[in-house]
Design an enzyme around this catalytic site. Sequence first.
Site, PDB file in Angstrom:
ATOM      1  N   CYS A 137       6.828  50.753 -11.805  1.00  0.00           N
ATOM      2  CA  CYS A 137       7.645  50.387 -12.971  1.00  0.00           C
ATOM      3  C   CYS A 137       6.930  50.760 -14.265  1.00  0.00           C
ATOM      4  CB  CYS A 137       7.969  48.913 -12.945  1.00  0.00           C
ATOM      5  SG  CYS A 137       6.518  47.915 -12.673  1.00  0.00           S
ATOM      6  N   LYS A 181      13.218  36.922  -1.427  1.00  0.00           N
ATOM      7  CA  LYS A 181      14.121  37.939  -0.845  1.00  0.00           C
ATOM      8  C   LYS A 181      13.502  39.302  -1.094  1.00  0.00           C
ATOM      9  CE  LYS A 181      17.199  40.638  -1.368  1.00  0.00           C
ATOM     10  NZ  LYS A 181      17.119  42.078  -0.992  1.00  0.00           N
ATOM     11  N   GLU A 203      14.630  56.241 -16.655  1.00  0.00           N
ATOM     12  CA  GLU A 203      13.598  55.999 -15.644  1.00  0.00           C
ATOM     13  C   GLU A 203      13.951  56.789 -14.385  1.00  0.00           C
ATOM     14  OE1 GLU A 203      13.452  52.107 -13.644  1.00  0.00           O
ATOM     15  OE2 GLU A 203      11.310  52.170 -14.044  1.00  0.00           O
ATOM     16  N   GLU A 217      11.483  41.063 -14.662  1.00  0.00           N
ATOM     17  CA  GLU A 217      10.557  42.188 -14.892  1.00  0.00           C
ATOM     18  C   GLU A 217      11.299  43.437 -14.463  1.00  0.00           C
ATOM     19  OE1 GLU A 217       7.633  41.489 -16.080  1.00  0.00           O
ATOM     20  OE2 GLU A 217       7.209  39.437 -15.466  1.00  0.00           O
TER      21      GLU A 217
HETATM   22  P1  NAP Z   1      16.960  46.808  -7.538  1.00  0.00           P
HETATM   23  O1  NAP Z   1      17.987  47.620  -6.901  1.00  0.00           O
HETATM   24  O2  NAP Z   1      17.264  46.130  -8.797  1.00  0.00           O
HETATM   25  O3  NAP Z   1      16.522  45.744  -6.429  1.00  0.00           O
HETATM   26  C1  NAP Z   1      15.538  44.777  -6.617  1.00  0.00           C
HETATM   27  C2  NAP Z   1      15.827  43.601  -5.702  1.00  0.00           C
HETATM   28  O4  NAP Z   1      17.040  42.972  -6.103  1.00  0.00           O
HETATM   29  C3  NAP Z   1      16.035  43.975  -4.254  1.00  0.00           C
HETATM   30  O5  NAP Z   1      15.521  42.959  -3.433  1.00  0.00           O
HETATM   31  C4  NAP Z   1      17.538  44.061  -4.186  1.00  0.00           C
HETATM   32  O6  NAP Z   1      18.065  43.989  -2.912  1.00  0.00           O
HETATM   33  C5  NAP Z   1      17.946  42.906  -5.022  1.00  0.00           C
HETATM   34  N1  NAP Z   1      19.302  43.007  -5.556  1.00  0.00           N
HETATM   35  C6  NAP Z   1      20.082  44.105  -5.722  1.00  0.00           C
HETATM   36  N2  NAP Z   1      21.265  43.760  -6.278  1.00  0.00           N
HETATM   37  C7  NAP Z   1      21.241  42.414  -6.475  1.00  0.00           C
HETATM   38  C8  NAP Z   1      22.144  41.474  -7.040  1.00  0.00           C
HETATM   39  N3  NAP Z   1      23.326  41.848  -7.517  1.00  0.00           N
HETATM   40  N4  NAP Z   1      21.780  40.166  -7.091  1.00  0.00           N
HETATM   41  C9  NAP Z   1      20.584  39.765  -6.633  1.00  0.00           C
HETATM   42  N5  NAP Z   1      19.678  40.622  -6.083  1.00  0.00           N
HETATM   43  C10 NAP Z   1      19.998  41.928  -6.017  1.00  0.00           C
HETATM   44  O7  NAP Z   1      15.638  47.621  -7.806  1.00  0.00           O
HETATM   45  P2  NAP Z   1      14.910  48.613  -6.801  1.00  0.00           P
HETATM   46  O8  NAP Z   1      15.688  49.871  -6.761  1.00  0.00           O
HETATM   47  O9  NAP Z   1      14.624  47.935  -5.527  1.00  0.00           O
HETATM   48  O10 NAP Z   1      13.496  48.809  -7.541  1.00  0.00           O
HETATM   49  C11 NAP Z   1      13.276  49.754  -8.506  1.00  0.00           C
HETATM   50  C12 NAP Z   1      13.368  49.166  -9.898  1.00  0.00           C
HETATM   51  O11 NAP Z   1      12.487  48.044 -10.028  1.00  0.00           O
HETATM   52  C13 NAP Z   1      12.947  50.122 -10.961  1.00  0.00           C
HETATM   53  O12 NAP Z   1      13.876  50.102 -12.009  1.00  0.00           O
HETATM   54  C14 NAP Z   1      11.611  49.587 -11.459  1.00  0.00           C
HETATM   55  O13 NAP Z   1      11.275  49.913 -12.741  1.00  0.00           O
HETATM   56  C15 NAP Z   1      11.756  48.146 -11.246  1.00  0.00           C
HETATM   57  N6  NAP Z   1      10.440  47.511 -11.092  1.00  0.00           N
HETATM   58  C16 NAP Z   1       9.973  46.734 -12.115  1.00  0.00           C
HETATM   59  C17 NAP Z   1       8.733  46.130 -12.031  1.00  0.00           C
HETATM   60  C18 NAP Z   1       8.205  45.261 -13.141  1.00  0.00           C
HETATM   61  O14 NAP Z   1       7.308  44.472 -12.909  1.00  0.00           O
HETATM   62  N7  NAP Z   1       8.723  45.348 -14.330  1.00  0.00           N
HETATM   63  C19 NAP Z   1       7.969  46.300 -10.881  1.00  0.00           C
HETATM   64  C20 NAP Z   1       8.476  47.120  -9.853  1.00  0.00           C
HETATM   65  C21 NAP Z   1       9.722  47.702  -9.975  1.00  0.00           C
HETATM   66  P3  NAP Z   1      18.178  45.368  -2.067  1.00  0.00           P
HETATM   67  O15 NAP Z   1      17.037  45.267  -1.161  1.00  0.00           O
HETATM   68  O16 NAP Z   1      19.461  45.381  -1.405  1.00  0.00           O
HETATM   69  O17 NAP Z   1      18.092  46.493  -3.051  1.00  0.00           O
END
Ligand code: NAP
Length: 496
Positions: free
Chosen positions: A304, A196, A400, A270
């Site tokens: 991230c 997804k 962050e 992650e």
């Molecule tokens: P996010 O809002 O948590 O979304 C990540 C993914 O999860 C998206 O596909 C999102 O769908 C989906 N999602 C959202 N709510 C969900 C739920 N309740 N249940 C299941 N899936 C759900 O994060 P983001 O804003 O896209 O990305 C930024 C964050 O990712 C930052 O905090 C960053 O640090 C972190 N990140 C971490 C790493 C690592 O390897 N540690 C790498 C890259 C990014 P949608 O498309 O609707 O949002």
Amino acid sequence: MAGAAAIPAEIPDTLRGWLEREHGHFIGGEVVPSASGKTFETFNPANAEVLAEVAYGERAEVDQAVRAARDAFADSSEWRRMLPSARAECMLKLAGLLLANGEDLAHLEALDNGKPVKFARRVDVASSATYLRYFAGWITKIEGAVLPVDHPAMHAYTRLEPVGVCAQIIPWNFPLVIAIWKVAPALAAGCTIVLKPAEQTPLSALRLAELAIEAGFPPGVLNVVCGDGATGSLLVDHPDVDKIAFTGSTGVGREIAAKAGGALKRVTVELGGKSPNIILPDADLDSAVKGAFTGLYFNSGQVCSAGSRLLAPRDRLEEVAEGLTAQVAKAKVGPGLDPGTFIGPLVSAEQKSRVESYIEAGRAEAELVCGGTDVDSPGYFVSPTLFTTEDDDVSIVREEIFGPVLVLQPYESLDEVAERANAGEYGLAAGIWSRDISSVHRLAAKLRAGTIFVNGWGTSDPAAPFGGFKSSGFGRDHGQAGLMGYLEHKSVLINL
Ligand code: NAP
Ligand code: MG
């Protein structure tokens, strides 16, 4: 509301043709529209215009995709019967297809995410192929062991078996690379997948799934369902999913890990970071400043593991601030398709306003060194910004930001800096700039983070496990540790 898609002129014709098609989900080897006909729009962050309309996944599509993945995982399926060398061959072929379609994919990432096409080419596309090749190599080397059991007449061994159907949920900052980080070890282990992608950047995952069919992976092995958090949530809750692999925010990761715990599904998360980058007194300041600059502003700070908190010896602080200001002044802010751009737009209007609210907070709680200015464009641009502060308890030091905002802080001693660097909730990465080998090793051992960068920042390598301590998550991507996240250990104990 659906608007007419606006596709920029300066992209390859092959990509234009692909973009103009209908974008359904990819299930069981086919492009599948939503049963409801529901779609959502994805935008070009450089001009805020609609790039494409994509099918929106609900329960029917999630069920269909999980069923396709389950069927592809059946004992007698083509995938389960495929020999290791043939599976490795498919993965190598997929790596080749990514490179052969590299111009299209690099432009697709630049258009959907906003990132500079030159980096998409060099980093996103090229490293995706490298990760696939690395995991292709593992496929023929997944070995169990003969066990030295304490029994006079027993032959005992382990088999490493794929965990099964994996739900993989990924963010928007490196849409293709992070898809590959998840997909490659899962495929190497012999799992099947429902991926997804983030609602902001669904397109490259769809193209990847098509290329996987061309590479020879059987239909149903890699499925993609598009949609938002509600779609992801349906996937997490699905009873026929064996493992969830998530990369994204700490808040959502917490929720997913809790649900997985309740259902006893395997899970790796992650999550976010606020990674401290420490310049030691003896460091080569010129390279430390350049490394600190790219360590934060690369990908417009939407990384991230970005080095978003820079710590410098008090008596070098001014020199570091001046060096960074000079780097920022040289960095061209512009659309990703412009070959001169270093800093592209942020991914979405929402992300831009989130980052701007941190800049507002920063003006009140810290000292603005440079940036913080408006960029005259309808796109989601934020100018690269630098703050300094002594206070560790303000939001721009603790939280962050995920944008081009760096905070620089002074410190006095090695012990003090280690303690302050470890004080936050996150533990994804940390950095050290020094030529003093004993200080480097002492500090590397003290810092509570999954990756320690020394005299550089941001290198990601398929052989090096990547993941978090503390609230940055658990489980690892990459390396043998990454592969093990997709394998079950089975012990076979035979009385002779
Ligand atoms: P996010 O809002 O948590 O979304 C990540 C993914 O999860 C998206 O596909 C999102 O769908 C989906 N999602 C959202 N709510 C969900 C739920 N309740 N249940 C299941 N899936 C759900 O994060 P983001 O804003 O896209 O990305 C930024 C964050 O990712 C930052 O905090 C960053 O640090 C972190 N990140 C971490 C790493 C690592 O390897 N540690 C790498 C890259 C990014 P949608 O498309 O609707 O949002
Ligand atoms: Mg987009």
